[in-house]
Design a protein around this motif. Structure first.
Motif, short mmCIF file in Angstrom:
data_model
loop_
_atom_site.label_atom_id
_atom_site.label_comp_id
_atom_site.label_asym_id
_atom_site.label_seq_id
_atom_site.Cartn_x
_atom_site.Cartn_y
_atom_site.Cartn_z
N PHE A 253 1.06 5.31 0.51
CA PHE A 253 0.36 6.43 1.13
C PHE A 253 1.02 7.74 0.70
CE2 PHE A 253 -0.37 2.86 3.94
CZ PHE A 253 -1.68 3.01 4.32
N THR B 97 -7.29 5.20 -6.40
CA THR B 97 -6.81 5.92 -5.21
C THR B 97 -8.00 6.32 -4.34
OG1 THR B 97 -4.89 6.75 -6.42
CG2 THR B 97 -5.49 7.89 -4.40
N LEU C 63 -4.53 6.72 -0.63
CA LEU C 63 -4.03 5.35 -0.58
C LEU C 63 -4.20 4.69 -1.94
CD1 LEU C 63 -2.97 2.80 0.85
CD2 LEU C 63 -5.31 2.34 1.58
N ALA D 214 0.86 -1.19 0.00
CA ALA D 214 0.00 0.00 0.00
C ALA D 214 0.89 1.24 0.00
CB ALA D 214 -0.92 0.01 1.22
#
Length: 884
Positions: free
Chosen positions: A354, A420, A404, A352
């Motif tokens: 960020f 996203t 994310l 993932a």
């Protein structure tokens, strides 16, 4: 006295002269004969060299005959100069001796010469005296070295090349590829090679999990049925025997052809097979190459095609990854992600990514990078759906709005990205005002180190009047120590150490020692999860399970101590009617995880570990249970009715089977019926335990035992009695179908759409009723079993709809629109008051599944331990043991 020495001297002179004449004769013969014999020797050496090099073995018949004819003509031409050879005469020998010894007045010739005419006694004495004096000059008579004058005829020294080639050929003839002189005179040498043995196979990439594909000779000629292999597969072909000139080529669908090189020993360069000069029956030749496109693989030798194979390549599709829902906050504050990863052979890794959604100042100096969150991968062969819960509340970005994006990469290096999502990263709530202030200061400092003076001012403001705002002296001292560290910090590492100190201090102010125990528990759970995914050994699993048990005990002990200190917390965690959290429940669950992991069923062990994490999350979150409303009460009544219908259908199927076996006269039906009764008892006990109504469970058990008693007493039934019993079952089956229809109408009135399973169950019940009317018990049992399975599917669908309806009605009861602990006990399990459990809450594999998995693993390990197993088979078995 004087005669003897003279005789001895004469004898010595004659011996020296004779030896000189013999040596001179040899020298003159070599001088005259060597230039004439040398061409013949060169031709013979070339013939022998070519034979030893194996040239005659690989030449076709026509070329071999032509080369033999050329050597024959060259030999005849080399013999022609020998006719000019002339033997040296005695006079020429004596003259050569005199010339070599530089003797004037021909002293050697004098020894054999005679005076002309008639000579008197004086003349004879004078001639003998002359011979004696000439003989005295022959004391050092000898010969010289031969002068063949060959360098004058061969100034480039080509004769030395022929000699060198002969030496090299002799050394090569001792190797397995060397030839013999007889090869030039042996017809059909090129056709005496051993018929080639061709072994071909395709090895798919290891990450595909597919077994090697052997290309048989029967299937090689069928172009209409191509071999389907994954992209990137390696084709290997080995040829033993044959002519040694085999070539392997691949022609793709566009018509472009390229040769696959011959695979040599390590350390040598690869060369085309056409350059190989191996002899027939020599060492095997092996080819290797990769298949990336559709095409035809062809093996040829001497201009003819030996084999060909047609391949259809299955491309390696890139993976796909997507969200199955919005990222949300779990009950314990962790980030919960629901996503799906799909790939034809399974993704290799996922993570993932960020990034902060709010713009930061251009001159901001953050101390921490974005959170690193590796994603869990779905097990191979599954539906690709994964639910991940990871605690990121300790990261400085917690509470910030982030974007994310999920990424997944397969073993071929192909990457996929999801859409996203923007959301607020879950943060840990702090009830203590001082802890909240410390966390806020830590967050400001972590996002921008340039705001260090501002953080110092905030600490000064908090500690301005500590006797009014800070009740704990230890907290005040810790805060002042942190201020001193922050003031002295200069580098980024020192500032990060201060930020970490602020976080630990806030946890200590808020929870005391509980946060440390909670952290250890999460670390132990994550370590065990990673070990299960990576195929760790049994010893490693034992060690991690011991750490998990110890961390679980520490956490529960600290949690209980905190609940004793805070009565409000205890009442919040244990509302009226909730089930008690018991230590043995957790121990039993962890024992199941350990047993499943050691037996090889690590997928199920990982699922149980995930359920254990959910239970602890629910316990930490303190979900409250609220009394059910009228709508929920009606739903529970309908669930109870469905459970009763399923129980009655199970009992009816058991009785139908028993009567059918009695009608057939099969005594084995009693044993199967006993087994069915035992299973029915367990099913009823499970339902009664879930409902929490022991009296109803006892009545259900008595009803079943009563039916069993009837069945046992019915062993002596007459045919008429059996027919009456089947008729009664027919009436009961019809009533059961009507009850199911009434339940369906009631569910529609509550706003729940009955699933397809209820419709299939009703149809199966009708067909079972008709079969009972016809006296066909066997067909009736099959339809009843189908009805029971359809009821279970319909029950699962109904439970999902009810859960969605409850969450929709109580969306304001907790964070993210979910009620805290609705219809759940502190461990997250469904309460008994919500109706029967239809087998979809906790999925634990049956003991027979565990035993079957253990038997399969034992068989694989036994086969792998066989030293005679082929290497390719061992690699495949090792991949089976590593598959997850």
């Amino acid at each position: 006295m004087t005669q003897t020495p003279q005789n001895m001297k004469g004898n010595s002179f004659a011996g020296r002269l004779g030896r000189a004449r013999v040596a001179t004769l040899a020298v003159m013969m070599l001088e005259r004969g060597w230039p004439l014999v040398l061409p013949l020797l060169v031709v013979i050496s070339l013939f022998v060299s070519l034979s030893w090099l194996g040239v005659f073995r690989i030449l076709p018949e026509l070329a071999r005959f032509g080369l033999l004819g050329l050597f024959l003509i060259s030999t005849l031409g080399a013999l022609y100069p020998l006719r000019f050879y002339r033997q040296p005469t005695p006079a020429e020998i004596d003259r050569r001796i005199e010339t070599a010894s530089e003797l004037p007045h021909t002293p050697v010739l004098v020894q054999t010469d005679r005076p002309s005419g008639e000579a008197g006694a004086f003349a004879q004495a004078l001639w003998r005296e002359h011979q004696r004096r000439m003989a005295e000059k022959l004391a050092d008579v000898g010969s010289d070295l031969p002068h063949t004058r060959v360098p004058e005829r061969d100034p480039w020294a080509l004769r030395a090349a022929a000699a060198l080639l002969l030496v090299v050929a002799f050394a090569f003839s001792q190797s397995p590829f060397g030839g013999r002189i007889a090869d030039a005179f042996r017809p059909g040498t090129v056709f005496d090679s051993i018929p080639p043995r061709i072994d071909a196979w395709v090895t798919p990439p290891a990450y595909t999990g597919k077994a090697p594909l052997f290309l048989t000779a029967d299937a090689s000629g069928r172009e209409a049925t191509p071999f389907t292999v994954p992209q990137g597969s390696e084709v290997s072909l080995r040829v033993t025997g044959g002519a040694g000139d085999e070539t392997l080529s691949f022609t793709d669908s566009s018509g472009k052809t390229h040769e696959i090189p011959l695979q040599n020993a390590p350390g040598t360069t690869q060369q085309p097979a056409s350059a190989a000069t191996t002899s027939a029956g020599s060492a095997p030749r092996q080819f290797a190459g990769k298949l990336d496109a559709d095409g035809v693989l062809s093996l040829g030798s001497g201009g003819s095609e030996l084999r060909k194979w047609t391949f259809s390549i299955t491309p390696d599709e890139p993976p796909t990854i997507r969200f199955l829902g919005e990222p949300k906050r779990a009950g314990n504050g962790a980030l919960e992600l629901n996503y799906e990863i799909l790939d034809d052979y399974g993704a290799a890794s996922a993570k993932a990514e960020f990034e902060l959604a709010d713009p930061q100042p251009t001159d901001a100096h953050p101390l921490y990078k974005a959170p690193e969150l590796p994603l869990s991968l779905p097990r191979r062969g599954g539906d690709g759906k994964v639910r991940l819960s990871r605690d990121l509340t300790g990261h400085p970005w917690a509470g910030s709005t982030v974007r994310l994006t999920l990424t997944a990469t397969d073993d071929a290096g192909q990457e996929a990205r999801s859409e996203t999502r923007t959301f607020a990263l879950p943060e840990r709530p702090f009830a203590n005002p001082l802890a909240r202030a410390v966390v806020e200061q830590r967050r400001i400092l972590s996002l921008d180190a340039n705001r260090k003076p501002h953080v110092l001012d905030l600490i000064d403001a908090i500690t301005l009047r500590p006797e009014d705002t800070i009740t704990d002296v230890a907290a005040y001292l810790g805060l002042m120590a942190g201020r001193t560290k922050l003031k002295l910090a200069q580098s980024d590492d020192q500032l990060r150490a201060v930020a970490d100190y602020f976080w630990e201090m806030a946890l200590a102010i808020e929870d005391g020692a509980l946060s440390t125990a909670e952290k250890r528990l999460r670390q132990a759970q994550e370590a065990l999860k990673q070990a299960l995914q990576n195929g760790a050994s049994d010893e490693e699993i034992d060690r991690l399970m011991k750490e998990l048990r110890q961390a679980m005990n520490d956490f529960l002990r600290e949690f209980a101590e905190r609940a004793q200190r805070d009565p409000n917390m205890a009442r919040q965690q244990m509302p009226q009617g909730a089930q008690e959290l018991r230590q043995k429940d957790l121990e039993r669950l962890m024992d199941q995880i350990e047993n499943l992991a050691k037996s090889g069923n690590r997928d199920q062990a990982e699922q149980l570990l995930s359920q254990l994490q959910d239970m602890m999350n629910n316990l930490q979150a303190g979900r409250q249970q609220q009394p059910g409303q009228n709508g929920q009460s009606e739903m529970r009544q309908q669930m109870d009715k469905l459970g009763d219908i399923m129980r009655r259908q199970q009992e009816m199927m058991n009785e139908t089977f028993r009567l059918d076996q009695m009608q057939r006269g099969d005594q084995q039906g009693d044993e199967f019926g006993d087994w069915q009764d035992g299973m029915s008892d367990q099913f009823q006990q499970f339902q009664d335990g879930q409902q929490g109504e022991g009296q109803q469970g006892r009545q259900g058990q008595q009803g079943q035992h009563g039916q069993q008693g009837q069945g046992q007493q019915g062993q002596g039934m007459t045919p008429d009695e059996l027919a009456d019993a089947l008729k009664q079952l027919q009436q009961g089956q019809g009533q059961l179908q009507k009850d199911l229809q009434g339940l369906t109408r009631s569910l529609e009135g509550l706003g729940i759409q009955p699933g397809q399973g209820f419709g299939e169950a009703g149809d199966a019940m009708g067909q079972a009723e008709g079969a009972l009317g016809d006296g066909d018990g066997n067909r009736a049992v099959g339809q009843q079993g189908r009805a029971l399975e359809a009821l279970r599917r319909g029950a699962q669908d109904m439970m999902k709809q009810m859960q969605q309806a409850m969450e929709g009605d109580e969306g304001n009861g907790g964070p993210n629109g979910r009620q805290q602990g609705a219809n759940r006990d502190p461990l997250g399990r469904p309460q008994g008051t919500t109706g029967p459990d239809f087998g979809n809450s906790v999925k634990v594999p049956d003991e027979i599944d565990v035993q079957r998995a253990r038997q399969i693993l034992d068989a694989i390990r036994k086969r792998l331990g066989n030293a005679l197993s082929p290497e390719l088979e061992k690699r495949y078995l090792e991949r089976l043991l590593e598959m997850r």
